[in-house]
Design a protein around this motif. Sequence first.
Motif, short mmCIF file in Angstrom:
data_model
loop_
_atom_site.label_atom_id
_atom_site.label_comp_id
_atom_site.label_asym_id
_atom_site.label_seq_id
_atom_site.Cartn_x
_atom_site.Cartn_y
_atom_site.Cartn_z
N GLU A 203 -13.97 107.70 3.86
CA GLU A 203 -14.00 108.59 4.79
C GLU A 203 -15.03 109.51 4.62
O GLU A 203 -15.99 109.71 5.87
CB GLU A 203 -12.52 109.33 5.22
N GLN A 206 -18.16 107.65 5.09
CA GLN A 206 -18.45 107.42 6.68
C GLN A 206 -18.78 108.72 7.55
O GLN A 206 -19.74 108.58 8.52
CB GLN A 206 -17.47 106.87 7.38
N ARG A 207 -18.18 109.78 7.18
CA ARG A 207 -18.50 110.98 7.54
C ARG A 207 -19.93 111.62 7.42
O ARG A 207 -20.63 112.00 8.26
CB ARG A 207 -17.41 112.12 7.30
N TYR A 209 -22.63 109.70 6.42
CA TYR A 209 -23.58 108.97 7.08
C TYR A 209 -23.49 108.46 8.53
O TYR A 209 -24.37 107.84 9.09
CB TYR A 209 -23.98 107.70 6.09
N LEU A 212 -20.12 103.07 9.86
CA LEU A 212 -19.19 102.23 9.04
C LEU A 212 -19.61 101.30 7.94
O LEU A 212 -19.02 101.31 6.89
CB LEU A 212 -18.20 101.39 10.01
N ARG A 213 -20.92 100.84 7.93
CA ARG A 213 -21.36 100.14 6.99
C ARG A 213 -23.03 100.56 6.45
O ARG A 213 -23.52 100.88 7.56
CB ARG A 213 -21.17 98.69 7.11
N TYR A 295 -20.82 101.48 -1.45
CA TYR A 295 -19.93 101.24 -0.41
C TYR A 295 -19.01 99.91 -0.49
O TYR A 295 -17.90 99.87 -0.50
CB TYR A 295 -20.55 101.24 1.04
#
Length: 389
Positions: A203, A206-207, A209, A212-213, A295
């Motif tokens: 999380e 993702q927050r 950048y 989601l990927r 990731y």
Amino acid sequence: MEGLFHYAGIVWRYKWFVFAVTAIAAIGSVTYAIISLRLPPEQSPLPNYYEANAVLLQQRAGTSDSVSATIMASLGMEPSRGGMDYGQIALAVLNSREFVDRIVEQNGLIERYDIQDMVRTRSRRIVYASSDFSFDPRTGMLQVVYRDISPEFAAGMVDSIVNELILWFAARGGSDRLLAVQTMEEKLLEVENRIREIESEIEEFQRRYGVLRVEEIARTQTELLSGLQSQLIALDLQISNQEQVSRLESDPELVSLRAQRQNVLNLMDRIRSGYTGGGDVLPPREQLPGLAAQYSRLQMDLEIQGRIYQALTERYEVARLTADTDPAFTILVPVEVPEEKAGPRRSEFVMAATAGSFFGSIAIALILHWLRKVLRDPEKRRLLKEAQE
């Protein structure tokens, strides 16, 4: 041989004494046995007693336990080595004061025997003297025996002891599966906490950048750079055309186009070196492979922990359901009210009393013969008197 005949002659001389003593002892022991048999058990000096017994079977590790141990070991948990020696534990529990006190209270031994003083000590002695516990480690069988003049009470005592022992093991987790359940609960909590940590890291990733990927970051950067490159080409064409139309370097249109071109170049450099703005972070292109690997590791770790959690949960549910139904001991031979007395054997008592009186009377006859011989000899009487003085 002469000595043997000598003593035989002495006994023959006192044959009526030996016969009388033996006959009296025989008649007295038979009378005693008959009276003890006729009197009520509570009043009889030699009452009949009965033995009630039950046999418990120690549970041994089966295939499911081996599978559980293998899974637990593969997950870094310590399975029990060799299991517990339930037999020795059971013997220690059966002879413990706390356990005996509960049996005394449950069966009302204090009231039954009207114990007034030294209540705990005397009641425990009654249980210890009347019970017998034995365990065979080869077969895993534990035998519980209790003796009493009442067959119903003896059976009730055995039933009470067996049930209390099973409850003792159930309450204290005296089973490998119960220990395995506790270990699995701890491991499940540990895996669950690890899953939460990984999810928090993802999380945060993702927050930070805003995607989601990481692959989407690279695609976004490529699209932005392609668009800026197209703008740069268009601006170069406009600047070239404007330079042909106007030869003045201070031409406002030309200055504006060149400023726009520089802004596009600066923006392209910012995108390549990393961009932060509007709460979003666009990392530099050279960091994208590392971020992609990071990731990917997070996603892989989360998937592995999820599989471990699922496998542990399934095994935990099976172990939890079987833990309560698989105690340390199961009743192999249940207790029954005995119908035949276990003792005493009055015929043996009569025979022992008769034989003892016979040989005792012979010994007394020899002593009497020796005393008469001493008293008849003046020299020996004198020596005896001197010894007394």
